[in-house]
Design an enzyme around this catalytic site. Structure first.
Site, PDB file in Angstrom:
ATOM      1  N   LYS A   1       4.246 -21.044 -24.039  1.00  0.00           N
ATOM      2  CA  LYS A   1       4.286 -19.921 -24.683  1.00  0.00           C
ATOM      3  C   LYS A   1       5.798 -18.849 -24.792  1.00  0.00           C
ATOM      4  CE  LYS A   1       0.885 -19.601 -28.368  1.00  0.00           C
ATOM      5  NZ  LYS A   1       0.489 -18.930 -28.797  1.00  0.00           N
TER       6      LYS A   1
ATOM      7  N   GLU B   1      -2.940 -17.439 -31.825  1.00  0.00           N
ATOM      8  CA  GLU B   1      -2.228 -16.653 -32.242  1.00  0.00           C
ATOM      9  C   GLU B   1      -0.998 -16.351 -32.158  1.00  0.00           C
ATOM     10  OE1 GLU B   1      -2.415 -14.665 -28.411  1.00  0.00           O
ATOM     11  OE2 GLU B   1      -2.148 -13.248 -29.103  1.00  0.00           O
TER      12      GLU B   1
ATOM     13  N   ARG C   1      -5.689 -30.272 -21.814  1.00  0.00           N
ATOM     14  CA  ARG C   1      -4.724 -29.701 -22.172  1.00  0.00           C
ATOM     15  C   ARG C   1      -3.401 -31.180 -22.478  1.00  0.00           C
ATOM     16  NH1 ARG C   1      -3.568 -24.067 -22.223  1.00  0.00           N
ATOM     17  NH2 ARG C   1      -1.148 -23.990 -22.916  1.00  0.00           N
TER      18      ARG C   1
HETATM   19  P1  ATP Z   1       0.122 -20.962 -24.970  1.00  0.00           P
HETATM   20  O1  ATP Z   1      -0.403 -21.277 -23.443  1.00  0.00           O
HETATM   21  O2  ATP Z   1       0.945 -21.835 -25.125  1.00  0.00           O
HETATM   22  O3  ATP Z   1       0.688 -19.683 -25.168  1.00  0.00           O
HETATM   23  P2  ATP Z   1      -2.465 -20.976 -26.408  1.00  0.00           P
HETATM   24  O4  ATP Z   1      -3.140 -21.665 -25.405  1.00  0.00           O
HETATM   25  O5  ATP Z   1      -2.035 -19.234 -25.523  1.00  0.00           O
HETATM   26  O6  ATP Z   1      -0.915 -21.871 -26.042  1.00  0.00           O
HETATM   27  P3  ATP Z   1      -2.994 -20.396 -28.616  1.00  0.00           P
HETATM   28  O7  ATP Z   1      -2.540 -20.152 -30.274  1.00  0.00           O
HETATM   29  O8  ATP Z   1      -4.424 -19.492 -27.874  1.00  0.00           O
HETATM   30  O9  ATP Z   1      -1.341 -20.694 -27.637  1.00  0.00           O
HETATM   31  O10 ATP Z   1      -3.723 -21.812 -28.836  1.00  0.00           O
HETATM   32  C1  ATP Z   1      -4.567 -22.692 -30.441  1.00  0.00           C
HETATM   33  C2  ATP Z   1      -5.466 -23.082 -29.662  1.00  0.00           C
HETATM   34  O11 ATP Z   1      -4.418 -24.594 -29.355  1.00  0.00           O
HETATM   35  C3  ATP Z   1      -6.342 -23.586 -28.499  1.00  0.00           C
HETATM   36  O12 ATP Z   1      -6.996 -23.678 -29.204  1.00  0.00           O
HETATM   37  C4  ATP Z   1      -5.873 -24.180 -27.469  1.00  0.00           C
HETATM   38  O13 ATP Z   1      -6.413 -24.553 -26.301  1.00  0.00           O
HETATM   39  C5  ATP Z   1      -4.939 -25.388 -28.227  1.00  0.00           C
HETATM   40  N1  ATP Z   1      -3.440 -25.632 -26.818  1.00  0.00           N
HETATM   41  C6  ATP Z   1      -2.917 -24.733 -27.019  1.00  0.00           C
HETATM   42  N2  ATP Z   1      -1.769 -25.617 -25.858  1.00  0.00           N
HETATM   43  C7  ATP Z   1      -2.375 -26.603 -25.603  1.00  0.00           C
HETATM   44  C8  ATP Z   1      -1.755 -27.379 -25.108  1.00  0.00           C
HETATM   45  N3  ATP Z   1      -0.685 -27.688 -23.874  1.00  0.00           N
HETATM   46  N4  ATP Z   1      -2.751 -29.122 -25.626  1.00  0.00           N
HETATM   47  C9  ATP Z   1      -3.921 -29.047 -26.018  1.00  0.00           C
HETATM   48  N5  ATP Z   1      -4.117 -28.106 -27.153  1.00  0.00           N
HETATM   49  C10 ATP Z   1      -3.182 -26.743 -26.630  1.00  0.00           C
HETATM   50 MG    MG Z   2      -4.564 -18.103 -26.041  1.00  0.00          MG
END
Ligand code: ATP
Ligand code: MG
Length: 584
Positions: free
Chosen positions: A287, A51, A277
């Site tokens: 984030k 995102e 994760r």
């Molecule tokens: P955050 O919780 O940091 O905001 P998010 O999951 O909301 O992260 P996205 O931009 O939606 O961030 O993530 C894009 C992709 O990265 C998704 O498929 C998510 O599952 C993966 N992702 C995010 N954080 C991790 C992590 N700590 N380990 C592995 N994959 C991750």
């Molecule tokens: Mg997300």
């Protein structure tokens, strides 16, 4: 929360850098099976779906390495898809930065696409669901809907609008799109099962009204699909085969499948699989929390070298190859665990040891005068000594470093009252100056407070290059910089971002254990002349001190990437010892 550093196969220990690769992980095993059975016609297509509401962090590097890596290994494709369904929080600058970070990591998407590319199709499919009696417009507000959802072991309450006629829902949904209603006034919900044990299936929201300008679609839309409505259908439109995401989406899988099952879709139905994760000790990978650090001014920005963002790690001097190797080595597991940050650092150290040129820099300078050094009138007053650029790299050759009778050495490398086992310089003791000469301290100058401000020494002219004809041994070698040739620099030393290894794990606010001593800045460093010509971002080893990256904007500023000591090896030794003790 437990600290474990392994994959499914090896839950307690991660192989150190340089050890053999672990067995194939469960996702790769699945891809192999799918290919063998001819599912998806042998095609492998993945996607990385961020995102664009912030900068990528090292957790995303795991997702990137997994999606791009698997596509590459199996001759498939991987698209970068921006999941741009929340107009309020998304910005073009994040879109650009994410692409830049992916390229920096060394991956190239087969195509860059956006969930918003499919808004029209997603809308049409929503009408299709309504037509089938599988979705309805709900006039209740978000809080009411949320309260009615109930919880685990608690029944859900059906909305009074659940059985509203198809034509009425269709009409209202069209008017939602036309902008007739205010934000929050109505939503579109799937009509699934208000008593499901899976909360995600209790009539989830598919569309909400948002009167915000969207980066790409502008003001075309006033309704936006939720993650659950956009994600699986976007996968399907693109022809994704393996939709890989993190474990928190496990509960969403039934909904992902439900949506796809109830639509007339082209091609094969993609399959969602979840993996652990990435979490690391002493930092946070969210984030939202990282944004808080930036907004509260605790760090300089998203690219502060202490941040676990890819921008931060880049500025800190982490080589992308080390991040990729780390992601490969931790593997994909089915349960969440926390990895020691020291493991990541050991990959960084291994990579830099291989490629970083060696240089000399004195961080806390103390003047050393060689009293028997040739006079300024002599040709010998200034000599060049030959120093090895990288003992790990035969092609890196040597460089000439100016040496004179007035040098800077580290304050730490001289002690008037040496403690036991201190083998560096003290009065009457002989040590080696790296690539230079043997010197013996003879005398000091102190200030009024008794602090040593200058050390006097004599040198042995026979010891050029670091050895003497009589084969005399010294117990230590210290680094130095010629005072007349020194370049001034600023050096930032870094410590853990959070003092607690598991910030916030006990439910507290992680920001409470932010480490106020996570950065120490030394403004009076003395650098050898070769350091005047580093390129922005270049990483060098300061002999005996660690690896340092020149700042991307100011080459006279250096960030300590990692120290030289292999702390990961120590952690493993301690763990092995504890294991042995337990085994007794
Ligand atoms: P955050 O919780 O940091 O905001 P998010 O999951 O909301 O992260 P996205 O931009 O939606 O961030 O993530 C894009 C992709 O990265 C998704 O498929 C998510 O599952 C993966 N992702 C995010 N954080 C991790 C992590 N700590 N380990 C592995 N994959 C991750
Ligand atoms: Mg997300």
């Amino acid at each position: 929360m437990t600290t474990s550093s392994g994959t499914d196969e090896t839950p307690t220990s991660t192989p150190a850098p340089g050890r053999p690769e672990p067995a194939v992980d469960f996702i790769r095993a699945k891809v192999i099976d799918d290919n063998a059975s001819g599912r998806f016609g042998g095609r492998v297509q993945t996607r990385f779906p961020p995102e664009p509401n912030g900068f990528l962090h090292i957790g995303h590097a795991k997702a990137i390495g997994t999606n791009f890596g698997i596509a590459e290994e199996f001759g498939g494709t991987c698209k970068l898809r921006f999941d741009d369904t929340n107009p309020e929080t998304e910005e073009q600058s994040y879109v650009d930065a994410i692409q830049d970070d992916i390229a920096w990591l060394g991956y190239e998407p087969d195509e860059v696409v956006y969930a918003s590319d499919y808004f029209e199709q997603l809308y049409a499919w929503a009408e299709e669901l309504i037509g089938k009696g599988l979705a309805y417009v709900d006039d209740q507000d978000a809080d009411t809907i949320s309260a009615q959802r109930g919880g685990f072991g608690q029944p859900g309450v059906e909305s009074p609008y659940r059985d509203r006629p198809v034509e009425e829902s269709l009409d209202l949904f069209r008017r939602m799109r036309a902008g007739e209603f205010a934000e929050g006034q109505r939503v579109l919900r799937a009509r699934i099962d208000m008593q499901s044990e899976n909360m995600q299936l209790r009539d989830p929201i598919l569309y909400r009204i948002r009167r915000a300008h969207h980066v790409r679609t502008g003001d075309t839309w006033t309704i936006y699909p939720t993650y659950d409505w956009a994600h699986g259908q976007s996968d399907a439109v693109e022809g994704v085969t393996h939709s890989l995401c993190t474990l928190e989406f496990s509960d969403h899988r039934a909904l992902y499948d439900w949506c796809l099952d109830h639509l007339d879709l082209p091609g094969d139905q993609p399959e969602q699989t979840e993996y652990a994760r990435l979490s690391l000790t002493h930092t946070v990978l969210s984030k939202r929390k990282l944004r808080q650090l930036v907004e509260e001014g605790l760090v300089d920005g998203w690219d502060d070298p202490r941040m676990p963002t890819l921008r931060g790690l880049r500025r800190r001097g982490y080589p992308p190859a080390a991040i990729r190797a780390f992601v490969d080595r931790i593997g994909l597991a089915r349960t969440n665990s926390v990895h020691d940050i020291e493991l990541l650092e050991s990959f960084v150290r291994t990579e830099l040891n291989r490629c970083a040129p060696r240089r000399m820099a004195v961080l806390r300078p103390l003047k050393l005068i060689i009293t028997n050094w040739p006079e300024p009138s002599s040709d010998e007053h200034e000599v060049l000594v030959e120093a090895v650029n990288n003992p790990e790299d035969a092609t890196a050759s040597t460089r000439q470093v100016p040496f004179t009778g007035e040098l800077w050495i580290e304050q730490d490398d001289f002690k008037l009252d040496p403690p036991p086992k201190y083998y560096r310089l003290t009065l009457g003791r002989e040590v080696r100056l790296r690539a230079g000469f043997y010197i013996t301290a003879t005398d000091v100058v102190t200030d009024d407070a008794g602090n040593v401000v200058e050390v006097h020494a004599t040198y042995d002219p026979e010891s050029a290059g670091g050895s003497t004809p009589d084969g005399r041994k010294v117990r230590s070698t210290i680094h130095w910089v010629s005072a007349a040739h020194a370049v001034d620099g600023t050096v930032h030393l870094y410590d853990r971002l959070f003092t607690d290894p598991h910030p916030g794990a006990d439910g507290s606010d992680p920001i409470a254990c932010f480490n106020p001593r996570s950065r120490e800045t030394l403004t009076g460093a003395k650098l050898e002349p070769a350091l005047a010509t580093v390129t922005p971002g270049q990483v060098v080893q300061f002999e005996r001190l660690g690896y340092f990256a020149s700042d991307l904007d100011d080459r006279r500023v250096f960030h300590r990437t990692v120290g030289l000591r292999d702390e990961w090896a120590n952690i493993q030794k301690r763990a092995a010892k504890q294991g042995k003790q337990r085994g007794r």
